[in-house]
Design a protein around this motif. Structure first.
Motif, mmCIF file in Angstrom:
data_model
loop_
_atom_site.group_PDB
_atom_site.id
_atom_site.type_symbol
_atom_site.label_atom_id
_atom_site.label_comp_id
_atom_site.label_asym_id
_atom_site.label_seq_id
_atom_site.Cartn_x
_atom_site.Cartn_y
_atom_site.Cartn_z
ATOM 1 N N GLY A 1 -6.340 -4.069 -14.593
ATOM 2 C CA GLY A 1 -8.019 -3.518 -14.698
ATOM 3 C C GLY A 1 -8.500 -3.025 -13.489
ATOM 4 N N PRO A 2 -8.925 -3.957 -12.497
ATOM 5 C CA PRO A 2 -9.298 -3.654 -11.157
ATOM 6 C C PRO A 2 -8.401 -2.651 -10.557
ATOM 7 C CG PRO A 2 -9.511 -5.888 -11.267
ATOM 8 C CD PRO A 2 -8.642 -5.475 -12.492
ATOM 9 N N LEU A 3 -7.218 -2.855 -10.484
ATOM 10 C CA LEU A 3 -6.206 -1.789 -9.954
ATOM 11 C C LEU A 3 -6.266 -0.290 -10.193
ATOM 12 C CD1 LEU A 3 -3.850 -1.463 -7.996
ATOM 13 C CD2 LEU A 3 -2.050 -1.593 -10.178
ATOM 14 N N LYS A 4 -6.740 -0.389 -11.681
ATOM 15 C CA LYS A 4 -6.766 1.033 -12.408
ATOM 16 C C LYS A 4 -8.194 1.730 -11.700
ATOM 17 C CE LYS A 4 -4.649 1.355 -16.851
ATOM 18 N NZ LYS A 4 -4.660 1.090 -18.070
ATOM 19 N N ASN A 5 -9.018 0.824 -11.520
ATOM 20 C CA ASN A 5 -10.334 1.457 -11.132
ATOM 21 C C ASN A 5 -10.289 1.898 -9.450
ATOM 22 O OD1 ASN A 5 -11.978 1.055 -13.144
ATOM 23 N ND2 ASN A 5 -12.483 -1.102 -12.774
ATOM 24 N N ILE A 6 -9.481 1.178 -8.820
ATOM 25 C CA ILE A 6 -9.150 1.564 -7.231
ATOM 26 C C ILE A 6 -8.519 2.811 -7.416
ATOM 27 C CG2 ILE A 6 -7.989 0.890 -5.112
ATOM 28 C CD1 ILE A 6 -8.544 -2.205 -5.998
ATOM 29 N N VAL A 7 -7.453 2.902 -8.188
ATOM 30 C CA VAL A 7 -6.692 4.174 -8.368
ATOM 31 C C VAL A 7 -7.387 5.317 -8.733
ATOM 32 C CG1 VAL A 7 -4.847 5.302 -9.624
ATOM 33 C CG2 VAL A 7 -4.502 2.828 -8.674
ATOM 34 N N LYS A 8 -8.219 5.014 -9.784
ATOM 35 C CA LYS A 8 -9.184 6.240 -10.045
ATOM 36 C C LYS A 8 -9.853 6.828 -8.717
ATOM 37 C CE LYS A 8 -10.496 5.207 -14.817
ATOM 38 N NZ LYS A 8 -11.441 4.660 -15.545
ATOM 39 N N SER A 9 -10.685 5.874 -8.050
ATOM 40 C CA SER A 9 -11.241 6.456 -6.845
ATOM 41 C C SER A 9 -10.569 7.014 -5.905
ATOM 42 C CB SER A 9 -12.036 5.484 -6.225
ATOM 43 O OG SER A 9 -12.212 4.307 -6.907
ATOM 44 N N ILE A 10 -9.275 6.461 -5.692
ATOM 45 C CA ILE A 10 -8.359 6.981 -4.571
ATOM 46 C C ILE A 10 -8.171 8.316 -5.174
ATOM 47 C CG2 ILE A 10 -6.358 6.990 -3.702
ATOM 48 C CD1 ILE A 10 -6.571 3.908 -3.764
ATOM 49 N N LEU A 11 -7.571 8.564 -6.446
ATOM 50 C CA LEU A 11 -7.144 10.030 -6.944
ATOM 51 C C LEU A 11 -8.391 10.950 -6.701
ATOM 52 C CD1 LEU A 11 -5.307 9.207 -10.261
ATOM 53 C CD2 LEU A 11 -4.422 9.970 -7.915
ATOM 54 N N PHE B 1 0.764 -1.255 -0.126
ATOM 55 C CA PHE B 1 0.008 0.058 0.042
ATOM 56 C C PHE B 1 0.889 1.152 -0.107
ATOM 57 C CE2 PHE B 1 -3.679 2.382 0.299
ATOM 58 C CZ PHE B 1 -3.627 3.443 1.072
ATOM 59 N N SER B 2 1.990 1.144 0.920
ATOM 60 C CA SER B 2 2.883 2.474 0.668
ATOM 61 C C SER B 2 3.546 2.668 -0.573
ATOM 62 C CB SER B 2 3.713 2.499 1.934
ATOM 63 O OG SER B 2 4.697 1.368 2.028
ATOM 64 N N ALA B 3 3.852 1.712 -1.177
ATOM 65 C CA ALA B 3 4.435 1.658 -2.507
ATOM 66 C C ALA B 3 3.520 2.103 -3.355
ATOM 67 C CB ALA B 3 4.846 0.127 -2.834
ATOM 68 N N LEU B 4 2.233 1.729 -3.341
ATOM 69 C CA LEU B 4 1.423 2.289 -4.339
ATOM 70 C C LEU B 4 1.071 3.841 -3.852
ATOM 71 C CD1 LEU B 4 -0.758 1.706 -6.296
ATOM 72 C CD2 LEU B 4 -2.417 1.248 -4.555
ATOM 73 N N THR B 5 0.883 3.952 -2.736
ATOM 74 C CA THR B 5 0.749 5.473 -2.226
ATOM 75 C C THR B 5 1.941 6.489 -2.924
ATOM 76 O OG1 THR B 5 -0.144 4.750 -0.273
ATOM 77 C CG2 THR B 5 0.116 7.070 -0.537
ATOM 78 N N GLU B 6 2.810 5.982 -2.846
ATOM 79 C CA GLU B 6 4.165 6.754 -3.265
ATOM 80 C C GLU B 6 4.093 7.056 -4.631
ATOM 81 O OE1 GLU B 6 7.938 5.247 -2.323
ATOM 82 O OE2 GLU B 6 8.878 6.229 -3.891
ATOM 83 N N VAL B 7 3.456 5.962 -5.633
ATOM 84 C CA VAL B 7 3.399 6.087 -6.953
ATOM 85 C C VAL B 7 2.325 7.087 -7.185
ATOM 86 C CG1 VAL B 7 2.386 4.895 -8.944
ATOM 87 C CG2 VAL B 7 4.093 3.867 -7.668
ATOM 88 N N LEU B 8 1.264 7.049 -6.427
ATOM 89 C CA LEU B 8 0.224 8.122 -6.687
ATOM 90 C C LEU B 8 0.481 9.436 -6.422
ATOM 91 C CD1 LEU B 8 -2.863 6.175 -4.736
ATOM 92 C CD2 LEU B 8 -2.272 6.568 -7.449
ATOM 93 N N PHE B 9 1.019 9.722 -5.188
ATOM 94 C CA PHE B 9 1.494 10.853 -5.115
ATOM 95 C C PHE B 9 2.579 11.621 -6.030
ATOM 96 C CE2 PHE B 9 -0.881 12.964 -1.702
ATOM 97 C CZ PHE B 9 -1.391 11.635 -0.874
ATOM 98 N N ARG B 10 3.548 10.820 -6.317
ATOM 99 C CA ARG B 10 4.446 11.126 -7.659
ATOM 100 C C ARG B 10 3.572 11.816 -8.763
ATOM 101 N NH1 ARG B 10 8.761 7.187 -8.620
ATOM 102 N NH2 ARG B 10 8.905 7.015 -6.305
ATOM 103 N N PHE B 11 2.668 10.945 -9.045
ATOM 104 C CA PHE B 11 1.743 11.573 -10.276
ATOM 105 C C PHE B 11 1.167 12.843 -9.715
ATOM 106 C CE2 PHE B 11 -0.521 11.660 -13.991
ATOM 107 C CZ PHE B 11 -1.874 11.679 -13.694
ATOM 108 N N LEU B 12 0.673 12.846 -8.854
ATOM 109 C CA LEU B 12 -0.293 13.981 -8.338
ATOM 110 C C LEU B 12 0.456 15.235 -8.343
ATOM 111 C CD1 LEU B 12 -2.674 12.866 -5.405
ATOM 112 C CD2 LEU B 12 -3.284 13.522 -7.806
ATOM 113 N N THR B 13 1.830 15.206 -7.646
ATOM 114 C CA THR B 13 2.758 16.340 -7.734
ATOM 115 C C THR B 13 3.354 16.465 -9.179
ATOM 116 O OG1 THR B 13 4.627 14.683 -6.979
ATOM 117 C CG2 THR B 13 3.227 15.990 -5.320
ATOM 118 N N GLU B 14 3.302 15.598 -10.034
ATOM 119 C CA GLU B 14 3.640 15.994 -11.364
ATOM 120 C C GLU B 14 2.757 15.463 -12.414
ATOM 121 O OE1 GLU B 14 7.598 13.826 -11.206
ATOM 122 O OE2 GLU B 14 8.631 15.577 -10.641
ATOM 123 N N PRO B 15 1.806 16.076 -12.592
ATOM 124 C CA PRO B 15 0.561 15.481 -13.149
ATOM 125 C C PRO B 15 0.849 15.291 -14.702
ATOM 126 C CG PRO B 15 0.232 17.746 -12.389
ATOM 127 C CD PRO B 15 1.456 17.299 -11.907
#
Lengths: 159, 176
Positions: free
Chosen positions: B42-52, B6-20
Motif C-alpha cells: 500500500g504505502p509503496l504504491k503511494n510513493i511510486v505514484k508521487s515518483i511517477l 532504490f536502484s532496483a525500484l528505479t529500474e522497475v519504474l523506468f521500465r514501466f515508463l518506457t513501456e506504458p
C-alpha cells in the motif's frame, strides 16, 4: 420525351412519330457505341435494305464523327467506386502538445476530394473532402506501397 | 530504503515508463519488490505514484535533469538518490520523449493502405472496355474508431499522386 417534343415542329411530324424517331436513333447510336463499331461498312449494314441512300450515308457520317466522344462519356459515367477528384497537401511542424511542451515534429496533412459514384449522381456530382494526417513513417510505408504498384504496372505494360 | 533497493525500484519504474502498456507486468514487479524487501504494498504504491508524477511533469514542462533532481529533493529524497534518478531520467528521456510525441493528437490518422488494380472488361454501355483502374482502401482512425475509405484512381491520377507524395517526403525530410 423532351427531345421529341422539341423536334416536332421542325420535322412536321406528329408527337408519336417524333418519339419513335428519337427512340430509333437512340437505339442505333447505343448499339454502335456498345459494340464499338468503327468502320462505315459496319454501321451502313445496320440499316434496312430499302433505306434512303443519302440519308443512310449522312447518318453514318455523323455517327462516326461522334463515336469517340460517346464512348469516352460512357466510360466516364460507368459505375465505379468513389473516384479521386483532386488532392492537396501541406506540411506542418508540431511544436508542442498537452503531453510534451517542446518538440519539432513535421507531419503531413493530405486532403483528398472524392467524388461519389458518378452513375448515381448524374448531373449533380457529390464531392466530399477527406483530410488525413500522415506521419513521416506512415508516408514512407505508403511510398513503398505506391512504388510496388508502379513496378507492377511497368511489368504489365512491358509484357 | 537502501541505495541498492532504490536502484532496483528505479529500474522497475523506468521500465514501466518506457513501456506504458505493460501495466500488469509493472504491478507484478512492484509487488515482488515489496515482498522481497519486506515493505507493505500500500504505502509503496503511494510513493511510486508521487515518483511517477515527476517524469511526466518534466516532459510537459521540458525540464532539465538538474530541475528533475531538484524536484526529487523537494519531494524528500536524499541527494544521492535524487541524482541517481535524474541520471536515469536523462538516459531514458529520448524514449520518453518519443512516447509523448506518439501520444500527440493526430487528425484522421492514416493507419493502413491496401490496393488492387485491374482491368474493366466491359459494362452495360460498352461491350469491350479494357481500361486499367487502381483501387485504394485507406484505413483511417477517426477518434477512437477505424473507418475504411475506398477510392478509385485512373493511371494518370496514380502517377500524379505518387509524384505528389514524393514531394511531401522531400518536404518532411528537409524539416527533420
Amino acid at each position: 420525351g423532351p427531345l421529341a417534343q422539341r423536334a416536332c415542329p421542325g420535322l412536321a411530324a406528329g408527337p408519336e412519330e417524333a418519339e419513335q424517331l428519337v427512340s430509333a436513333l437512340h437505339n442505333l447510336t447505343r448499339h454502335v457505341v456498345y459494340h464499338g463499331l468503327t468502320r462505315a461498312e459496319d454501321i451502313l449494314s445496320l440499316f434496312p435494305e430499302n433505306f434512303h441512300q443519302n440519308l443512310k450515308n449522312l447518318l453514318t457520317k455523323i455517327i462516326l464523327e461522334n463515336i469517340t466522344a460517346w464512348r469516352n462519356e460512357a466510360q466516364a459515367s460507368q459505375i465505379s467506386l468513389p473516384r479521386l477528384a483532386d488532392m492537396d497537401w501541406r506540411v506542418d511542424i508540431k511544436t508542442s502538445s498537452d503531453s510534451i511542451s517542446r518538440m519539432a515534429v513535421p507531419t503531413c496533412l493530405l486532403q483528398l476530394k472524392i467524388q461519389e459514384d458518378v452513375a448515381l449522381c448524374g448531373n449533380s456530382p457529390v464531392l466530399s473532402a477527406l483530410t488525413v494526417e500522415l506521419s513521416k513513417e506512415t508516408l514512407d510505408t505508403m511510398l513503398e506501397g505506391l512504388g510496388r504498384i508502379r513496378d507492377q504496372l511497368s511489368a504489365v505494360a512491358n509484357k | 530504503v537502501s541505495s541498492q533497493q532504490f536502484s532496483a525500484l528505479t529500474e522497475v519504474l523506468f521500465r514501466f515508463l518506457t513501456e506504458p502498456k505493460e501495466v500488469e507486468r509493472f504491478l507484478t514487479q512492484l509487488s515482488d519488490f515489496a515482498t522481497v524487501n519486506k515493505i507493505s504494498l500500500g504505502p509503496l504504491k503511494n510513493i511510486v505514484k508521487s515518483i511517477l508524477l515527476v517524469p511526466n511533469g518534466a516532459l510537459k514542462r521540458n525540464l532539465s535533469s538538474e530541475q528533475v533532481r531538484a524536484d526529487f529533493i523537494a519531494l524528500g529524497l536524499s541527494e544521492e538518490k535524487a541524482s541517481y534518478f535524474a541520471e536515469q531520467w536523462k538516459v531514458n528521456s529520448p524514449t520518453l520523449t518519443r512516447l509523448a510525441i506518439g501520444q500527440t493528437l493526430m487528425i484522421n490518422q492514416l493507419i493502413d493502405m491496401e490496393w488492387k488494380f485491374g482491368v474493366t472488361a466491359g459494362s452495360s454501355e460498352l461491350e469491350k472496355v479494357g481500361s486499367i483502374f487502381l483501387q485504394l482502401k485507406l484505413v483511417i482512425k477517426k477518434g477512437s474508431q477505424m473507418e475504411n475509405v475506398y477510392i478509385e484512381l485512373t493511371l494518370p491520377q496514380f502517377y500524379s499522386f505518387l509524384h505528389e507524395m514524393e514531394r511531401v517526403k522531400t518536404s518532411l525530410e528537409s524539416f527533420s
